[in-house]
Design a protein around this motif. Structure first.
Motif, PDB file in Angstrom:
ATOM      1  N   THR A 535       2.226  29.453  25.137  1.00  0.00           N
ATOM      2  CA  THR A 535       2.173  30.614  26.026  1.00  0.00           C
ATOM      3  C   THR A 535       0.845  31.329  25.893  1.00  0.00           C
ATOM      4  OG1 THR A 535       4.578  30.889  25.881  1.00  0.00           O
ATOM      5  CG2 THR A 535       3.303  32.785  26.622  1.00  0.00           C
ATOM      6  N   SER A 539      -1.939  31.463  28.859  1.00  0.00           N
ATOM      7  CA  SER A 539      -2.186  32.809  29.386  1.00  0.00           C
ATOM      8  C   SER A 539      -3.629  33.260  29.178  1.00  0.00           C
ATOM      9  CB  SER A 539      -1.238  33.813  28.724  1.00  0.00           C
ATOM     10  OG  SER A 539       0.102  33.496  28.983  1.00  0.00           O
ATOM     11  N   LYS A 568       0.811  24.897  30.416  1.00  0.00           N
ATOM     12  CA  LYS A 568       1.483  25.658  31.466  1.00  0.00           C
ATOM     13  C   LYS A 568       2.954  25.285  31.574  1.00  0.00           C
ATOM     14  CE  LYS A 568       1.033  26.635  36.442  1.00  0.00           C
ATOM     15  NZ  LYS A 568       0.206  26.340  37.654  1.00  0.00           N
ATOM     16  N   LEU A 573       5.405  28.533  32.112  1.00  0.00           N
ATOM     17  CA  LEU A 573       4.653  29.457  32.954  1.00  0.00           C
ATOM     18  C   LEU A 573       4.344  28.880  34.328  1.00  0.00           C
ATOM     19  CD1 LEU A 573       2.246  31.102  30.354  1.00  0.00           C
ATOM     20  CD2 LEU A 573       4.416  31.953  31.259  1.00  0.00           C
TER      21      LEU A 573
END
Length: 578
Positions: A535, A539, A568, A573
């Protein structure tokens, strides 16, 4: 939780049985079971490909034999048929000359879900063929999916918006989650579409052919010879197909996957039985997951039953009901026929409709193995697993249509780049099936939902645990609840849910350790940490690196794009709220 099944089409049934009794004598070894009697009263039709492509009583017994063999067979990797053979050197010159005009870029083995990958690749200009052991067509029994997931097919050029509306057979809201009368949680637009596989595959099949795709139907794969510069497929009728890349979309029981895994037993198994019946009056809502009872034993096998129910597109009074359970393939495990015998007793109470007041249109059944070491990395040059064959679906799901739509854009783009750069060695292909911590973290949920012998917890504990989690997610809102219901595990929602459960019901923690085991929790903790790490990478590191990646040489660019995809998708995400 994304729970979908691919099943065969209904056969026409002219014998209406409203008001007639379905009473049978208790099952005995010398007498037909109630399941056999019911199934033999339903006329059968042609079998079709894909999971659940048959529904006759003979097919049920055949699948029970396969399931029994999985539980009891000894691992003997030396005697597993070797479908794929690696031959050093280039394709012999006579073969290369004779096949110069007929070599394919990609051959997809397994057409029921493989046709989506094949069509996406054909739309990118590749020469693609499909090998399907049956006639490639869909059944009438719907695949349940959310509109957001279905629209993934539009984004990759497989369907148009008008075709999306054409293939939708039913739409319904709201959708329920509930656990043993502890209270219901209602949501909107989760698995609320019934898509007609018959229409969908017909539309995509026509598009595939219009793009220059070739179909090799009613023929199965015999073997594959891998050379340095090509792969040669030999089919059951003796035809030989040369290609640059083989895509294995033959599902959970792919012979290539069996060779790769060396006959290893699955780590988990989802058993599914059910029916599509006519005769429901109030039929406008669905159950995404529902449990009406505590864990129980079937023979020596502990089971915790869960239910799904959806309105069927075949008529306003038609409804499909699934009963499923997660079991350990290392143990004894119940037979599918035993589950169906329970189903006839439990389904009427669950749906509030006596069995004698329903017309049973078809009986549904399936087994869905899962492996902890998934997705499956490439084990051979020029061979790549996709869909259920790769293990990309969540271990709490059954059937891979939703998983296929989610990953189709990533896979088709990655395969196209691999083809363009000739990055078809097994290490490069393995980057298309990378480690995904959110998928690995899902294993804790399957273990938590599986009844285990001598676990030391109450028979109602699984329902108590699930209700506590769902109640917490509901309090935290759609940003937490909706991704989970669509089989996407994300770090922030998971942290919030676990934190709220521990704060609101700390007394449940000791039973969790008993239910799933210390070793499983330790293993899960590693994947939980990696979920947070991925993550962070997706990000914060991805935005910084992306422009640098685009200026790399072709091979390094291909590799780094796959790493960015892994961060991802491995962190969930890729999922965005509608």
């Amino acid at each position: 939780m994304l729970l979908q099944v691919q099943y065969r089409s209904p056969a026409p049934n002219s014998n209406r049985r409203h008001g007639k009794s379905w009473k049978f004598s208790p099952r005995a070894s010398s007498a037909p079971s109630r399941t056999q009697k019911i199934m033999e009263k339903i006329s059968s039709g042609d079998e079709v490909g894909g999971a659940g492509g048959a529904y006759s009583y003979t097919a049920l017994k055949r699948l029970d034999q396969i399931w029994s063999g999985l539980r009891t067979a000894r691992i003997d990797s030396e005697n597993i048929p070797q479908v794929v053979t690696r031959i050093p050197g280039s394709l012999p010159q006579p073969d290369r000359t004779s096949n110069a005009d007929s070599i394919y870029d990609v051959i997809v083995c397994g057409g029921t879900l493989g046709i989506f990958v094949a069509t996406a690749l054909a739309s990118k200009g590749l020469r693609v063929g499909i090998v399907e052991r049956n006639i490639l067509k869909g059944r009438e029994q719907e695949w349940n999916i959310s509109r957001k997931e279905l629209l993934e097919l539009v984004q990759v050029g497989v369907l148009s918006n008008d075709e999306v509306e054409y293939v939708i057979a039913s739409e319904f809201n709201p959708n329920r989650c509930g656990f043993e009368n502890k209270g219901d949680i209602w949501v909107q637009d989760i698995l609320n579409l019934g898509v007609s596989p018959a229409k969908l595959l017909d539309v995509v099949k026509k598009r595939f052919i219009s793009l220059g795709g070739a179909l090799f139907e009613a023929r199965s794969l015999s073997n594959i010879s891998i050379y340095d510069d090509a792969a040669i497929l030999t089919l059951s009728d003796g035809e030989v197909l040369p290609c640059r890349l083989v895509v294995d979309s033959m599902g959970n029981f792919s012979p290539i996957v069996r060779q790769v895994r060396g006959g290893k037993k699955p780590d988990g198994m989802c058993l599914v039985v059910g029916t599509c019946c006519h005769g429901f009056d109030a039929n406008t809502t669905s159950d995404v997951i529902y449990s009406s009872s505590s864990a129980k034993n079937i023979g020596n096998s502990p089971v915790q039953y869960f239910w799904e129910a959806f309105p069927a597109g075949s008529g306003p009074q038609d409804r499909t009901t699934y009963m499923f359970t997660y079991v350990d393939p290392q143990g004894e495990g119940p037979a599918l026929e035993d589950l169906l015998e329970d189903y006839w007793d439990l389904m009427p109470a669950y749906q509030g409709k006596p069995l004698e007041m329903l017309e049973i249109l078809r009986v549904i059944f399936g087994i869905f193995p899962t492996y902890r070491d998934s997705p499956l990395p490439a084990s051979f040059d020029r061979v790549l697993q996709v869909g259920d064959a790769s293990g990309i679906q969540s271990p709490v799901s059954f059937g891979g249509f939703g998983s296929m739509t989610r990953h189709l854009g990533r896979l088709s783009t990655g395969i196209h780049e691999a083809m363009a750069g000739d990055f078809l060695d097994k290490d490069s292909l393995s980057l298309l099936n990378p480690y995904m911590p959110n998928l690995s973290a899902s294993w804790l949920f399957q273990r938590a939902m599986s009844a285990r012998p001598n676990s030391g917890v109450s028979s109602s504990f699984i329902n108590e645990l699930l209700f506590a989690n769902f109640q917490s997610m509901q309090k935290l809102g759609d940003r937490v609840l909706r991704p989970f219901l669509q089989d996407v595990i994300q770090f922030e929602p998971l942290v919030k849910t676990l934190g709220l459960v521990m704060l609101s019901q700390p007394q449940i923690l000791p039973s969790i350790f008993k239910q799933v085991g210390v070793g499983v929790i330790f293993d899960w903790s590693v994947h939980f940490f990696m979920l947070g790490y991925f993550t962070f990478l997706s990000s914060f590191i991805d935005p910084v690196m992306r422009s640098w990646v685009e200026n790399l040489p072709p091979r390094q660019k291909y590799e780094w794009r796959r790493y960015l995809d892994a961060w991802k998708y491995g962190s969930g995400l890729d999922y965005h709220q509608e």
